[in-house]
Motif scaffolding. Structure first.
Motif, PDB file in Angstrom:
ATOM      1  N   TRP A  29     -23.034 -50.971  44.385  1.00 39.99           N
ATOM      2  CA  TRP A  29     -24.231 -51.788  44.289  1.00 39.99           C
ATOM      3  C   TRP A  29     -24.642 -51.946  42.831  1.00 39.99           C
ATOM      4  N   ARG A  30     -25.349 -53.038  42.556  1.00 46.24           N
ATOM      5  CA  ARG A  30     -25.951 -53.201  41.244  1.00 46.24           C
ATOM      6  C   ARG A  30     -27.011 -52.127  41.053  1.00 46.24           C
ATOM      7  N   THR A  61     -29.355 -61.093  44.521  1.00 48.10           N
ATOM      8  CA  THR A  61     -29.194 -59.646  44.690  1.00 48.10           C
ATOM      9  C   THR A  61     -30.539 -58.969  44.869  1.00 48.10           C
ATOM     10  N   ARG A  65     -31.899 -57.161  48.285  1.00 43.17           N
ATOM     11  CA  ARG A  65     -32.312 -55.755  48.276  1.00 43.17           C
ATOM     12  C   ARG A  65     -33.729 -55.614  48.834  1.00 43.17           C
TER      13      ARG A  65
END
Length: 288
Positions: A29-30, A61, A65
């Motif tokens: 994940w970022r 993103t 999230r």
């Protein structure tokens, strides 16, 4: 270097252990901190997601999230945890002040699809999308309970035209602060302070049964009804004028929440996302 409105090192140290691991069985994940800072930028500015600065990564993103952690209750768990830590050292003041505030809903907040909503795992979820018609037009009402320092304990959302008093008990029922150790969660405040909108004999009776001191002035019509009954009307309810002065903390909390422009006007189509944004702002207030 921490940018304006971003998570401080102290706040990140408190939040990081409560988040899912960045890497797992699938693709990495970022960075969570970068993504949360992106969400905070959106809350602070009220700008569209597509205008997210490049330093925060892809806007999709950050939005995804927000959606995922709204659906699985991550934001609510983080808020619960920071309240527990404060209560464990005796900082939470159990003199609860309640009030409501109507927020104008932008035209883009209407028209959500019936299917595909992210429903949080929370007893505070509401039916529908929390939109209604009040004097100001399309709106949502925020019902807020704060502790004695003005820090948000629980939030309930309704349509803008909803009354205040019917939401008092659901708001208080949502306060459950678990112990940092053994023992049942604490859910009963010492005192509840509210304005005249919450003054009703049934409310006073319900809080009396729970052993909660209720500080609220009587409405004029209730005083007249009691006077008309003469001796059968009974004595006026006790009212502590000095304690009532502490009610301003809930007004100040609304002011701090609405410094986040994305909260001062509702842009989110889904009430679950708007409540998640309120929860994130509440977390920031607790960690300041």
């Amino acid at each position: 270097m921490v940018g304006r409105g971003e998570l401080t090192d102290r706040a990140w140290a408190a939040i990081a252990p409560l988040l899912p691991p960045v890497s797992g069985g699938g693709r990495r994940w970022r960075d969570h901190r970068q993504v949360i800072n992106a969400i905070l930028w959106k809350l602070r500015t009220g700008a569209p997601w597509r205008d997210l600065p490049e330093r925060y990564g892809p806007w999709k993103t950050a939005h995804e999230r927000l959606r995922l952690w709204t659906k699985d209750g991550t934001w609510a768990r983080i808020l619960d945890e920071v309240i527990v830590k404060d209560d464990s050292v005796g900082d939470v003041e159990w003199v609860i002040s309640v009030d409501s505030s109507v927020v104008r809903a932008h035209q883009h907040s209407a028209g959500a699809r019936k299917k595909g909503a992210a429903r949080p795992k929370s007893t505070l979820a509401v039916d529908g999308e929390g939109l209604g018609r009040s004097r100001g037009g399309l709106s949502t009402k925020i019902h807020l309970a704060v502790d004695g320092r003005g820090l948000p304990m629980r939030v309930v959302l309704t349509a803008g035209q909803a009354g205040d008093n019917p939401q008092l008990l659901p708001l208080l029922d949502g306060i459950r602060v678990r112990r940092d150790g053994p023992g049942r969660p604490r859910s009963r405040p010492d005192v509840v302070i509210a304005d005249k909108a919450y003054s009703h004999p049934s409310t006073r009776q319900a809080l009396r049964r729970r052993g909660i001191t209720f500080v609220s002035p009587e409405r004029t019509d209730q005083i007249a009804q009691r006077a008309a009954k003469g001796a059968r009307g009974g004595r006026p309810p006790a009212f502590d004028t000095e304690l009532y002065k502490q009610r301003n903390v809930v007004e100040r909390c609304f002011n701090r929440l609405k410094q986040f422009r994305d909260l001062a006007t509702r842009y989110a189509k889904r009430v679950a996302y708007y409540q998640a944004e309120l929860t994130i702002a509440a977390i920031v207030l607790w960690l300041r």
